[in-house]
Design a protein around this motif. Structure first.
Motif, short mmCIF file in Angstrom:
data_model
loop_
_atom_site.label_atom_id
_atom_site.label_comp_id
_atom_site.label_asym_id
_atom_site.label_seq_id
_atom_site.Cartn_x
_atom_site.Cartn_y
_atom_site.Cartn_z
N LEU A 63 0.90 3.18 -3.41
CA LEU A 63 -0.32 3.78 -3.93
C LEU A 63 -0.19 5.30 -4.11
O LEU A 63 -0.81 5.88 -4.99
CB LEU A 63 -1.50 3.48 -3.00
CG LEU A 63 -2.00 2.03 -2.97
CD1 LEU A 63 -2.97 1.83 -1.82
CD2 LEU A 63 -2.69 1.71 -4.29
N LYS A 95 0.81 -1.23 0.00
CA LYS A 95 0.00 0.00 0.00
C LYS A 95 0.84 1.28 0.00
O LYS A 95 0.34 2.35 -0.30
CB LYS A 95 -0.98 0.00 1.18
CG LYS A 95 -0.37 0.09 2.55
CD LYS A 95 -1.49 0.11 3.58
CE LYS A 95 -0.96 0.31 4.99
NZ LYS A 95 -2.07 0.36 5.98
N SER A 153 -3.68 0.04 -9.28
CA SER A 153 -3.14 1.24 -8.63
C SER A 153 -1.82 0.95 -7.91
O SER A 153 -1.10 1.89 -7.53
CB SER A 153 -4.16 1.80 -7.63
OG SER A 153 -4.56 0.80 -6.71
N GLU A 154 -1.48 -0.33 -7.73
CA GLU A 154 -0.22 -0.70 -7.07
C GLU A 154 0.83 -1.15 -8.09
O GLU A 154 1.78 -1.85 -7.75
CB GLU A 154 -0.48 -1.83 -6.07
CG GLU A 154 -1.38 -1.42 -4.92
CD GLU A 154 -1.85 -2.60 -4.07
OE1 GLU A 154 -2.12 -2.38 -2.87
OE2 GLU A 154 -1.94 -3.72 -4.61
N ALA A 212 4.41 5.96 -5.74
CA ALA A 212 3.56 5.72 -6.92
C ALA A 212 4.27 6.25 -8.16
O ALA A 212 5.07 7.20 -8.07
CB ALA A 212 2.21 6.40 -6.75
#
Length: 360
Positions: A236, A233, A335-336, A241
């Motif tokens: 993200l 996470k 999204s990861e 990211a």
């Protein structure tokens, strides 16, 4: 229409009943023509043309085989180049036909790239890269007499000016190792950048886990998949990211993906995301297909595309690495994708160190 034709044939047969059997023996063409209402000469003419064409083609093949044998015996070096080029053009033509067929099916059935089977998806990805590499060479050959220069450059610099269709088997291995050495040079920088970015993470526990992960890779330890899942996470948002990585990291991961780093940072980030999403779609299709369906060369290529130098690995070693990669990939969200990008480095840097000496 079939019934009418049969009726006409029966009527003509009745008219010929009075004929003697000798007429059929001596004039079969005339009698059969009466039954079918067709002149059979056109069929014999077509047959003659077909036979002539076959004879010409067979003669050309025999002459070509003799010519190749002559080259192989008297000019073995030139024959090697000649046969490689002709094989390359044949493979390129077959790829072109296959890609056109895939695109036709996509248009006909309304399919998107990520809905294709694994092999078709991979074929489109590789063919596009080949075309991008060929375009500058074609443009260079446009001016008058420039094509002679291009041929010379192709001969002396096959890695830079030729696509893989025109490489020999030895060149395939040699050039792949060279290309991997280019991206492997920036692997330590990618890990250092990850550790630097980890220092900006606010969550203390996750920050500690990410720093531990990065430091272990720097110390030559191959990470476990669960360690990557634990920090997923963090990829993200800021600072890990893809849209948040700094310019230096964007240049590094462009080299990892075999992309040019000499572009504005926003374009680099866009291209990096586009290419890592391609790999993610390939992973999804590969999960559906199953690793057991891949040949040894396909297994090697799948590892190589994902960051591992698989040139000298056997099928079992490639499969072992891909199983771990797919375990990670199938649990990640789109999204990861940045974690998948970083894993190209994290899962490849030290993998060969845990293998027997023959695989290195």
């Amino acid at each position: 229409s079939c019934k009418m034709a049969l009726a006409r044939g029966c009527f003509r047969l009745q008219r010929l009943k009075g004929r003697s059997s000798s007429e059929f023996l001596y004039y079969p063409t005339i009698c059969v023509s009466r039954l079918t209402s067709h002149q059979l000469s056109q069929f014999f003419t077509t047959a003659k043309r077909s036979t002539l064409s076959s004879a010409i083609i067979s003669k050309a093949k025999r002459l070509n085989a003799k010519y190749e044998k002559f080259l192989e015996i008297n000019f073995p070096r030139f024959y090697g180049i000649y046969s490689t080029f002709f094989r390359g053009f044949r493979l390129l033509y077959l790829d072109f036909k296959e890609v056109n067929g895939i695109r036709y099916q996509m248009a006909n059935k309304g399919l998107k790239y990520n809905q294709l089977p694994y092999r078709e998806m991979d074929k489109l990805r590789q063919f596009r890269r080949d075309v991008i590499k060929v375009i500058p060479v074609v443009l260079l050959a446009i001016p008058p007499f420039a094509n002679y220069l291009v041929f010379v450059l192709m001969y002396f610099f096959p890695r830079q000016f030729l696509i893989s269709h025109f490489w020999t088997h030895d060149q395939h291995q040699e050039f792949k190792e060279i290309y991997h050495s280019f991206r492997a040079q920036v692997y330590p920088d990618a890990v250092s950048g990850l550790i630097k970015a980890a220092s900006k993470v606010k969550d203390k526990q996750l920050k500690k886990q990410l720093l531990t992960l990065g430091n272990k890779v720097q110390d030559g330890i191959h990470p476990e998949i669960f360690q990557l899942h634990t920090v997923a996470k963090l990829f993200l948002g800021h600072p890990l990211a893809i849209r948040h990585i700094d310019t230096r990291q964007a240049e590094i991961f462009s080299r990892v993906m075999f992309l040019s780093p000499h572009m504005p940072s926003f374009i680099l980030r866009h291209r990096i995301r586009s290419h890592i999403m391609e790999i993610r779609h390939l992973d999804q299709a590969l999960n559906s297909l199953g690793l057991h369906e891949l040949s040894e060369d396909e297994l090697r290529n799948a590892c190589y595309v994902r960051g591992l130098n698989s040139v000298h690995l056997n099928a079992a070693e490639c499969k072992d690495w891909l199983i771990k990669w797919l375990q990670l990939s199938k649990k990640l969200k789109d999204s990861e994708a940045s974690l998948l990008l970083h894993s190209m480095v994290l899962l490849s840097t030290n993998y060969l160190k845990k293998l027997p000496e023959k695989s290195k």
